[in-house]
Design a protein around this motif. Sequence first.
Motif, PDB file in Angstrom:
ATOM      1  N   PRO A  38       0.742  -1.135  -0.030  1.00 14.40           N
ATOM      2  CA  PRO A  38      -0.004   0.023   0.061  1.00 14.40           C
ATOM      3  C   PRO A  38       0.825   1.231   0.045  1.00 14.40           C
ATOM      4  CG  PRO A  38      -0.073  -1.151   2.249  1.00 14.40           C
ATOM      5  CD  PRO A  38       0.846  -1.826   1.301  1.00 14.40           C
ATOM      6  N   VAL A  39       0.397   2.565  -0.428  1.00 16.75           N
ATOM      7  CA  VAL A  39       0.848   3.644  -0.261  1.00 16.75           C
ATOM      8  C   VAL A  39       0.492   4.652   0.836  1.00 16.75           C
ATOM      9  CG1 VAL A  39       1.196   5.714  -1.906  1.00 16.75           C
ATOM     10  CG2 VAL A  39       1.186   3.495  -2.784  1.00 16.75           C
ATOM     11  N   CYS A  40       1.528   5.095   1.573  1.00 17.64           N
ATOM     12  CA  CYS A  40       1.321   6.074   2.554  1.00 17.64           C
ATOM     13  C   CYS A  40       0.220   7.226   1.947  1.00 17.64           C
ATOM     14  CB  CYS A  40       2.416   6.677   3.212  1.00 17.64           C
ATOM     15  SG  CYS A  40       1.946   7.822   4.557  1.00 17.64           S
ATOM     16  N   GLU A  41      -0.817   7.561   2.713  1.00 20.14           N
ATOM     17  CA  GLU A  41      -1.783   8.424   2.200  1.00 20.14           C
ATOM     18  C   GLU A  41      -1.412   9.867   2.318  1.00 20.14           C
ATOM     19  OE1 GLU A  41      -5.982   7.739   2.192  1.00 20.14           O
ATOM     20  OE2 GLU A  41      -5.708   5.674   2.621  1.00 20.14           O
ATOM     21  N   HIS A  42      -0.154   9.879   3.106  1.00 20.29           N
ATOM     22  CA  HIS A  42       0.301  11.456   3.483  1.00 20.29           C
ATOM     23  C   HIS A  42       1.449  11.803   2.677  1.00 20.29           C
ATOM     24  CE1 HIS A  42       1.258  15.192   5.304  1.00 20.29           C
ATOM     25  NE2 HIS A  42       2.339  14.683   5.647  1.00 20.29           N
ATOM     26  N   CYS A  43       2.464  10.854   2.541  1.00 19.38           N
ATOM     27  CA  CYS A  43       3.745  11.137   1.847  1.00 19.38           C
ATOM     28  C   CYS A  43       4.059  10.361   0.652  1.00 19.38           C
ATOM     29  CB  CYS A  43       4.826  10.995   2.766  1.00 19.38           C
ATOM     30  SG  CYS A  43       5.181   9.280   3.048  1.00 19.38           S
ATOM     31  N   GLY A  44       3.024   9.126   0.361  1.00 15.78           N
ATOM     32  CA  GLY A  44       3.158   8.684  -0.798  1.00 15.78           C
ATOM     33  C   GLY A  44       4.310   7.426  -0.837  1.00 15.78           C
ATOM     34  N   VAL A  45       4.999   7.214   0.255  1.00 15.73           N
ATOM     35  CA  VAL A  45       5.953   6.249   0.176  1.00 15.73           C
ATOM     36  C   VAL A  45       5.198   4.812   0.255  1.00 15.73           C
ATOM     37  CG1 VAL A  45       6.199   5.985   2.756  1.00 15.73           C
ATOM     38  CG2 VAL A  45       8.229   5.397   1.303  1.00 15.73           C
ATOM     39  N   VAL A  48       6.258  -0.840   3.511  1.00 21.88           N
ATOM     40  CA  VAL A  48       7.065  -2.177   3.300  1.00 21.88           C
ATOM     41  C   VAL A  48       6.933  -2.788   4.766  1.00 21.88           C
ATOM     42  CG1 VAL A  48       8.979  -3.387   2.735  1.00 21.88           C
ATOM     43  CG2 VAL A  48       8.244  -1.482   1.298  1.00 21.88           C
ATOM     44  N   GLY A  49       6.768  -1.961   5.663  1.00 21.49           N
ATOM     45  CA  GLY A  49       6.603  -2.458   7.200  1.00 21.49           C
ATOM     46  C   GLY A  49       5.525  -2.739   7.424  1.00 21.49           C
ATOM     47  N   HIS A  50       5.106  -2.548   8.872  1.00 19.30           N
ATOM     48  CA  HIS A  50       3.917  -2.620   9.454  1.00 19.30           C
ATOM     49  C   HIS A  50       2.886  -1.543   8.957  1.00 19.30           C
ATOM     50  CE1 HIS A  50       4.757  -6.070  11.781  1.00 19.30           C
ATOM     51  NE2 HIS A  50       5.773  -5.574  12.261  1.00 19.30           N
ATOM     52  N   GLY A  51       3.483  -0.333   8.882  1.00 19.03           N
ATOM     53  CA  GLY A  51       2.539   0.901   8.676  1.00 19.03           C
ATOM     54  C   GLY A  51       1.493   1.143   9.953  1.00 19.03           C
ATOM     55  N   VAL A  52       0.535   2.019   9.874  1.00 24.94           N
ATOM     56  CA  VAL A  52      -0.334   2.402  10.740  1.00 24.94           C
ATOM     57  C   VAL A  52      -1.740   2.698  10.049  1.00 24.94           C
ATOM     58  CG1 VAL A  52       1.109   3.291  12.637  1.00 24.94           C
ATOM     59  CG2 VAL A  52       0.299   4.774  11.123  1.00 24.94           C
ATOM     60  N   TRP A  58      -4.327   4.171   5.450  1.00 21.44           N
ATOM     61  CA  TRP A  58      -3.013   3.588   5.573  1.00 21.44           C
ATOM     62  C   TRP A  58      -1.833   4.749   5.750  1.00 21.44           C
ATOM     63  CZ3 TRP A  58      -1.969  -0.897   8.244  1.00 21.44           C
ATOM     64  CH2 TRP A  58      -2.901  -1.638   8.371  1.00 21.44           C
ATOM     65  N   TYR A  59      -1.076   4.747   6.547  1.00 28.01           N
ATOM     66  CA  TYR A  59       0.125   5.584   6.668  1.00 28.01           C
ATOM     67  C   TYR A  59       1.425   4.836   6.945  1.00 28.01           C
ATOM     68  CZ  TYR A  59      -3.816   8.617   7.234  1.00 28.01           C
ATOM     69  OH  TYR A  59      -4.970   9.440   7.160  1.00 28.01           O
ATOM     70  N   CYS A  60       2.556   5.388   6.661  1.00 29.55           N
ATOM     71  CA  CYS A  60       3.971   4.595   6.565  1.00 29.55           C
ATOM     72  C   CYS A  60       4.084   4.598   8.375  1.00 29.55           C
ATOM     73  CB  CYS A  60       4.880   4.999   5.914  1.00 29.55           C
ATOM     74  SG  CYS A  60       5.410   6.848   6.097  1.00 29.55           S
ATOM     75  N   CYS A  61       3.901   5.497   8.921  1.00 34.24           N
ATOM     76  CA  CYS A  61       4.324   6.029  10.345  1.00 34.24           C
ATOM     77  C   CYS A  61       3.241   6.929  11.205  1.00 34.24           C
ATOM     78  CB  CYS A  61       5.763   6.703  10.330  1.00 34.24           C
ATOM     79  SG  CYS A  61       5.579   8.547   9.574  1.00 34.24           S
ATOM     80  N   ALA A  62       3.291   6.899  12.425  1.00 38.15           N
ATOM     81  CA  ALA A  62       2.462   7.672  13.214  1.00 38.15           C
ATOM     82  C   ALA A  62       2.631   9.045  12.760  1.00 38.15           C
ATOM     83  CB  ALA A  62       2.939   7.326  14.699  1.00 38.15           C
ATOM     84  N   CYS A  64       3.030  10.563   9.964  1.00 36.18           N
ATOM     85  CA  CYS A  64       2.258  10.910   8.908  1.00 36.18           C
ATOM     86  C   CYS A  64       0.547  10.831   9.078  1.00 36.18           C
ATOM     87  CB  CYS A  64       2.334   9.815   7.512  1.00 36.18           C
ATOM     88  SG  CYS A  64       4.061  10.422   6.738  1.00 36.18           S
ATOM     89  N   ALA A  65       0.384   9.882   9.925  1.00 37.07           N
ATOM     90  CA  ALA A  65      -1.146   9.656  10.301  1.00 37.07           C
ATOM     91  C   ALA A  65      -1.482  10.941  11.130  1.00 37.07           C
ATOM     92  CB  ALA A  65      -1.133   8.547  11.113  1.00 37.07           C
ATOM     93  N   ARG A  66      -0.632  11.407  12.144  1.00 37.58           N
ATOM     94  CA  ARG A  66      -0.836  12.765  12.902  1.00 37.58           C
ATOM     95  C   ARG A  66      -1.105  13.928  12.005  1.00 37.58           C
ATOM     96  NH1 ARG A  66       2.523  10.218  16.513  1.00 37.58           N
ATOM     97  NH2 ARG A  66       4.312  11.539  15.773  1.00 37.58           N
ATOM     98  N   GLN A  67      -0.136  13.868  10.963  1.00 35.93           N
ATOM     99  CA  GLN A  67      -0.247  14.906  10.050  1.00 35.93           C
ATOM    100  C   GLN A  67      -1.641  15.116   9.273  1.00 35.93           C
ATOM    101  OE1 GLN A  67       2.427  17.348   8.861  1.00 35.93           O
ATOM    102  NE2 GLN A  67       3.633  16.516  10.690  1.00 35.93           N
ATOM    103  N   GLU A  68      -2.373  13.970   9.090  1.00 39.02           N
ATOM    104  CA  GLU A  68      -3.606  13.774   8.301  1.00 39.02           C
ATOM    105  C   GLU A  68      -4.706  13.973   9.434  1.00 39.02           C
ATOM    106  OE1 GLU A  68      -4.029  13.807   4.849  1.00 39.02           O
ATOM    107  OE2 GLU A  68      -2.278  14.234   4.807  1.00 39.02           O
ATOM    108  N   GLY A  69      -4.416  14.306  10.634  1.00 39.40           N
ATOM    109  CA  GLY A  69      -5.559  14.252  11.738  1.00 39.40           C
ATOM    110  C   GLY A  69      -5.763  13.212  12.621  1.00 39.40           C
TER     111      GLY A  69
END
Length: 86
Positions: A38-45, A48-52, A58-62, A64-69
Amino acid sequence: MARCEVCGNDYDMCFEVHAQGAVHVFDSFECAISSMAPVCEHCGVRIVGHGVEADGRWYCCANCARQEGAEAIVDRVGVPAQQRGR
């Protein structure tokens, strides 16, 4: 031999990935990742790991998720905010 569904390489060491009732054929992890990760919905990376996941997104990290609210997402559960560098 089998043919990679991403790059079309006809290769004797292709492998199958069975996911959600479908079978995919790839000649490398690179092709598998480019097709299935999947592609991070904030940064587009590519994630490959767990993500959140937050609210079905889906986001690559916390961060990016926080940046989206998604304020409740943290990188390490149980670690006080001051120790996380917030």
